[in-house]
Design a protein around this motif. Structure first.
Motif, PDB file in Angstrom:
ATOM      1  N   GLY A 148      -1.003  -2.479  -4.386  1.00  0.00           N
ATOM      2  CA  GLY A 148      -0.366  -3.308  -5.379  1.00  0.00           C
ATOM      3  C   GLY A 148       1.077  -4.046  -4.985  1.00  0.00           C
ATOM      4  O   GLY A 148       1.408  -3.949  -3.453  1.00  0.00           O
ATOM      5  N   PRO A 149       1.598  -4.710  -5.824  1.00  0.00           N
ATOM      6  CA  PRO A 149       2.695  -5.337  -5.326  1.00  0.00           C
ATOM      7  C   PRO A 149       3.789  -4.266  -4.634  1.00  0.00           C
ATOM      8  O   PRO A 149       4.031  -3.260  -5.392  1.00  0.00           O
ATOM      9  N   LEU A 182       4.051   7.542  -5.838  1.00  0.00           N
ATOM     10  CA  LEU A 182       4.328   6.668  -4.721  1.00  0.00           C
ATOM     11  C   LEU A 182       4.642   5.425  -5.043  1.00  0.00           C
ATOM     12  O   LEU A 182       4.284   4.927  -5.891  1.00  0.00           O
ATOM     13  N   VAL A 183       5.570   4.994  -4.315  1.00  0.00           N
ATOM     14  CA  VAL A 183       6.191   3.640  -4.549  1.00  0.00           C
ATOM     15  C   VAL A 183       5.445   2.964  -3.411  1.00  0.00           C
ATOM     16  O   VAL A 183       5.723   2.907  -2.007  1.00  0.00           O
ATOM     17  N   ARG A 184       4.683   1.694  -3.822  1.00  0.00           N
ATOM     18  CA  ARG A 184       4.137   1.014  -2.870  1.00  0.00           C
ATOM     19  C   ARG A 184       5.237   0.104  -1.974  1.00  0.00           C
ATOM     20  O   ARG A 184       6.255  -0.207  -2.425  1.00  0.00           O
ATOM     21  N   ARG A 185       4.806  -0.096  -0.724  1.00  0.00           N
ATOM     22  CA  ARG A 185       5.417  -0.850   0.037  1.00  0.00           C
ATOM     23  C   ARG A 185       4.472  -1.641   1.261  1.00  0.00           C
ATOM     24  O   ARG A 185       3.420  -1.265   1.452  1.00  0.00           O
ATOM     25  N   THR A 232       6.327  -1.250  -6.657  1.00  0.00           N
ATOM     26  CA  THR A 232       5.622  -0.759  -7.975  1.00  0.00           C
ATOM     27  C   THR A 232       5.216   0.662  -7.543  1.00  0.00           C
ATOM     28  O   THR A 232       4.860   1.020  -6.404  1.00  0.00           O
ATOM     29  N   LYS A 233       4.891   1.448  -8.627  1.00  0.00           N
ATOM     30  CA  LYS A 233       4.557   2.917  -8.378  1.00  0.00           C
ATOM     31  C   LYS A 233       3.062   2.886  -8.904  1.00  0.00           C
ATOM     32  O   LYS A 233       2.328   2.171  -9.567  1.00  0.00           O
ATOM     33  N   VAL A 234       2.412   3.794  -7.991  1.00  0.00           N
ATOM     34  CA  VAL A 234       1.303   4.445  -8.441  1.00  0.00           C
ATOM     35  C   VAL A 234       1.162   5.987  -8.342  1.00  0.00           C
ATOM     36  O   VAL A 234       1.619   6.486  -7.625  1.00  0.00           O
ATOM     37  N   GLY A 275       0.968  -1.247  -0.006  1.00  0.00           N
ATOM     38  CA  GLY A 275      -0.005  -0.085  -0.095  1.00  0.00           C
ATOM     39  C   GLY A 275       0.624   1.089   0.091  1.00  0.00           C
ATOM     40  O   GLY A 275       1.922   1.152  -0.261  1.00  0.00           O
ATOM     41  N   VAL A 276       0.228   2.456   0.158  1.00  0.00           N
ATOM     42  CA  VAL A 276       0.854   3.684  -0.001  1.00  0.00           C
ATOM     43  C   VAL A 276       0.884   4.394   1.577  1.00  0.00           C
ATOM     44  O   VAL A 276       1.360   5.494   1.881  1.00  0.00           O
TER      45      VAL A 276
END
Length: 166
Positions: free
Chosen positions: A59-60, A82-85, A63-65, A1-2
């Motif tokens: 997302g994984p 944002l880069v998900r983590r 990955t970026k959103v 998530g972000v």
């Protein structure tokens, strides 16, 4: 998530940032409570359900959103990449953070009054509350405990029952 809690704005049902979570990509990108998520990866979010928003924003890991944000007082959309983590959601917080970023649950050392803020009822909430109380009692018995439920949106009934049983 972000790392954002989202809801839908009452007047028009648009996606509203209720709160960015501390130490998350959203907080680092400057996303604020009250921001409107206008688009996700270029797709307009009008009419989206909360489930759809969560599905598209999460997302994984790695990955970026891209979120386009409407903010009061800003004439243009603000683009936030944002880069998900993996996001750890705390169910309890203390009164303040210590220098090592751990929660301090003691609100009054002299009178031995503790403070636990329950953010929401998650599966681990009762255990998290127990751990906070154990930390508080490590230096002696408490004379009082403030259990702060303000702004708690709810959550799992079983978790709420476990907390109430304490």
């Amino acid at each position: 998530g972000v790392g954002i809690l989202i809801s839908r704005r009452k007047k028009d049902q648009r996606l509203l940032v209720s709160s960015p979570l501390p130490d998350t990509p959203a907080m680092g990108a400057g996303i604020r409570a009250g921001d409107i998520i206008a688009t996700v990866d270029g797709v307009n979010t009008d009419g989206w359900t909360l489930n759809k928003a969560v599905e598209k924003i999460t997302g994984p890991e790695g990955t970026k959103v891209t979120l386009d944000i409407e903010r009061a007082g800003e004439p243009d959309l603000l683009e936030k990449v944002l880069v998900r983590r993996k996001i750890k959601i705390d169910s309890v917080r203390g009164w303040a953070r210590s220098e090592d970023r751990a929660w301090d649950y003691m609100i009054d050392d002299e009178w031995r009054i503790g403070y636990v803020r329950l953010l929401q009822f998650l599966p681990q909430s009762a255990d998290d509350m127990d751990n906070a109380i154990k930390q508080l009692e490590a230096d002696g018995p408490l004379s009082g405990l403030i259990l702060d439920l303000r702004f708690n949106p709810g959550g799992l009934l079983s978790a709420a029952v476990d907390v109430a049983d304490r």
